[in-house]
Write a protein that holds these residues in place. Structure first.
Motif, short mmCIF file in Angstrom:
data_model
loop_
_atom_site.label_atom_id
_atom_site.label_comp_id
_atom_site.label_asym_id
_atom_site.label_seq_id
_atom_site.Cartn_x
_atom_site.Cartn_y
_atom_site.Cartn_z
N GLN A 1 48.28 69.80 -14.29
CA GLN A 1 49.70 69.23 -14.36
C GLN A 1 50.56 69.09 -13.63
OE1 GLN A 1 50.97 73.80 -15.42
NE2 GLN A 1 52.40 73.54 -13.01
N GLU A 2 49.70 68.76 -11.97
CA GLU A 2 50.61 68.20 -11.30
C GLU A 2 50.53 66.75 -10.88
OE1 GLU A 2 52.34 69.32 -8.48
OE2 GLU A 2 51.56 71.89 -9.29
N ASN A 3 49.48 66.36 -11.57
CA ASN A 3 49.64 64.46 -11.74
C ASN A 3 49.48 63.75 -13.17
OD1 ASN A 3 48.62 63.87 -9.03
ND2 ASN A 3 47.37 66.03 -9.56
N GLY A 4 49.83 64.57 -14.42
CA GLY A 4 49.54 64.24 -15.68
C GLY A 4 48.41 63.80 -16.32
N THR A 5 48.62 62.91 -16.55
CA THR A 5 47.55 61.95 -17.16
C THR A 5 46.90 60.74 -16.43
OG1 THR A 5 48.25 60.39 -18.72
CG2 THR A 5 47.67 63.08 -19.49
N ASN A 6 47.24 60.39 -14.83
CA ASN A 6 47.93 59.18 -14.27
C ASN A 6 46.12 59.27 -13.33
OD1 ASN A 6 47.52 57.83 -11.47
ND2 ASN A 6 49.66 57.92 -11.44
N LEU A 7 44.49 59.17 -14.10
CA LEU A 7 43.44 59.23 -13.19
C LEU A 7 43.46 58.68 -11.76
CD1 LEU A 7 41.25 57.80 -16.79
CD2 LEU A 7 42.78 60.12 -15.87
N MET A 8 44.47 57.59 -11.50
CA MET A 8 44.09 57.12 -10.48
C MET A 8 44.15 58.13 -9.59
SD MET A 8 42.88 55.37 -8.23
CE MET A 8 42.38 53.51 -9.33
N SER A 9 45.87 58.71 -9.51
CA SER A 9 45.76 59.62 -8.64
C SER A 9 45.00 60.86 -8.74
CB SER A 9 47.25 60.03 -9.41
OG SER A 9 48.73 59.73 -9.46
N ILE A 10 45.07 61.36 -9.22
CA ILE A 10 43.73 62.37 -9.50
C ILE A 10 42.67 62.39 -8.74
CG2 ILE A 10 42.70 64.51 -11.26
CD1 ILE A 10 43.91 63.58 -13.75
N GLN A 11 41.66 61.26 -9.36
CA GLN A 11 40.81 60.99 -8.51
C GLN A 11 41.39 60.97 -6.64
OE1 GLN A 11 39.48 56.68 -8.68
NE2 GLN A 11 37.61 57.61 -8.05
N ASN A 12 42.79 60.14 -6.21
CA ASN A 12 42.77 60.30 -4.51
C ASN A 12 42.58 62.00 -4.38
OD1 ASN A 12 42.88 57.68 -5.29
ND2 ASN A 12 44.90 57.21 -5.46
N GLU A 13 43.87 62.61 -5.61
CA GLU A 13 43.19 64.20 -5.31
C GLU A 13 42.23 65.13 -4.74
OE1 GLU A 13 46.94 66.45 -4.57
OE2 GLU A 13 46.87 64.40 -3.91
N LEU A 14 41.17 64.67 -6.02
CA LEU A 14 39.97 65.33 -5.43
C LEU A 14 39.28 64.86 -4.39
CD1 LEU A 14 38.57 66.82 -7.41
CD2 LEU A 14 37.20 64.81 -8.55
N GLU A 15 39.54 63.69 -4.07
CA GLU A 15 38.73 62.79 -2.41
C GLU A 15 39.40 63.69 -2.00
OE1 GLU A 15 39.24 58.86 -3.54
OE2 GLU A 15 37.25 58.59 -4.31
N LYS A 16 40.50 63.90 -1.71
CA LYS A 16 41.00 64.61 -0.08
C LYS A 16 40.76 65.85 -0.07
CE LYS A 16 45.83 65.82 -0.63
NZ LYS A 16 47.03 66.02 -1.69
N MET A 17 40.40 66.76 -1.76
CA MET A 17 40.16 67.77 -1.44
C MET A 17 38.73 68.04 -1.50
SD MET A 17 42.47 69.56 -4.02
CE MET A 17 44.78 69.55 -4.15
N ALA A 18 37.66 67.74 -2.02
CA ALA A 18 36.17 67.08 -1.49
C ALA A 18 35.84 67.15 0.09
CB ALA A 18 35.62 65.59 -1.71
N LEU A 19 37.02 66.38 0.84
CA LEU A 19 36.92 66.35 2.78
C LEU A 19 37.52 67.10 3.26
CD1 LEU A 19 38.72 63.33 2.78
CD2 LEU A 19 36.09 63.30 3.36
#
Length: 345
Positions: free
Chosen positions: A177-195
């Protein structure tokens, strides 16, 4: 999906001699490409055993000559071949001439020590061509198109696994919902939350809501939800936050209008008996966006949506014609939208 299967094999260092990556989803193409570079050729050998060719400038016969040459002090070589327009139904006119028969002969017996990757950033290739059929026999043809809803969830889960964390399904919905279908943005968000959660941790919906980088597109959806829930206070609060981020009222109005337009379209098509897949084809929107719109459409009737669309049009005209101060006009619109929702048609 072929993409997921191929990525798993590459990470296990199980390689095909030939790959064809085609489609308009650049992230997926780059993901496979980077995985091949990382796993197929050691860093210290990449200067001599990794070659990149632009097939708009280099003939395919020259590339095949390289593919048949032994790697230099290494186990294998990797050839990345970009823009193979001869795979399209109508190839581009180029100054060079490709002798595709040379590639055809190579595919019949590919070199064991070479991996040849064709990168075709085209929406379609001509799968009727003999050369494409031969690529399917000799290697892997991987479509890299926009992911479908269930594929998006699998893709996020796959990324989470690589980061040694877990993620709950409601949290995945927040990401999309926050990033739509922007896969790069989703990956960046996921890496941030993984930390944030640490190795072995779990990203819950609460964590995703807390840490997600909000954008105006998702905020427009939240405004729709606030209207649907008849919560004018929340709608105004969301708008004030956007105002602090210097978001222009006219731009926000356009985003809000696009969301309600999609909801209205899905409502009308649903009444005509369209399935979700048929709506996707008719409206040309991402399947996940259609699903979200259908869910919100249940909160409105047709008359309410028609009135809302008229209010959006009138407010847009008032802003652009200078009949009302923009920020005031937008706030007034939010009050009017909530009032429409409260009224029974």
């Amino acid at each position: 999906m072929v993409y997921f299967d191929a990525l798993k094999e590459i990470k296990k260092k199980q390689f095909d001699p030939v790959y064809l990556l085609y489609g308009t989803e650049t992230y997926l193409i780059q993901d496979i490409q980077q995985a091949l570079v990382k796993n197929a050729v050691p860093d210290e050998e990449q200067d001599v055993n990794l070659s990149v060719y632009d097939l708009e400038e280099v003939p395919i016969q020259e590339v095949m000559m390289d593919a048949e040459t032994f790697p230099f002090l290494g186990e294998r070589k990797l050839l990345l071949c970009k823009n193979p327009s001869f795979l399209k139904a109508k190839p581009d006119k180029l100054q060079i001439e490709h002798d595709v028969s040379v590639l055809q002969r190579y595919l019949e017996q590919p070199a064991e020590y070479s991996i040849v990757v064709f990168i075709a950033p085209y929406e379609k290739i001509d799968e009727r061509k003999k050369i494409v059929k031969q690529m399917k026999k000799s290697g892997k043809v991987i479509p890299c198109q926009s992911l479908k809803e269930h594929e998006m969830a699998s893709w996020v889960q796959s990324l989470a696994k690589d980061l040694h964390i877990d993620i709950e399904s409601p949290a995945i919905d927040v990401f999309i919902q926050e990033n739509g279908t922007n896969l790069m943005s989703i990956q960046n968000e996921l890496e941030k939350m993984a930390l944030y959660v640490g190795e072995g941790g779990t990203i819950t919906k609460e964590v995703a809501d807390l840490l997600a980088a909000h954008n105006s597109q998702s905020s427009a959806l939240k405004l729709v939800d606030a209207v649907m829930n008849q919560n004018v206070e929340k709608a105004i609060l969301i708008y004030k936050d956007l105002e602090k981020q210097n978001e222009e009222p006219i731009a926000l109005l356009a985003l809000l209008a696009s969301q309600f337009r999609l909801i209205y379209q899905t409502k009308l098509l649903q009444q005509k008996g369209y399935t979700q897949n048929q709506m996707t084809q008719q409206i040309k929107a991402h399947p996940f966006a259609i699903k979200m719109a259908l869910g919100r459409a249940r909160g409105f009737n047709e008359q309410q949506l028609g009135t809302i669309m008229q209010l959006l049009t009138d407010t847009d005209a008032a802003m652009k014609q200078g009949r009302m101060e923009k920020n005031l006009a937008f706030e007034l619109l939010l009050y009017q939208l909530v009032h429409v929702k409260k009224k029974r048609a």
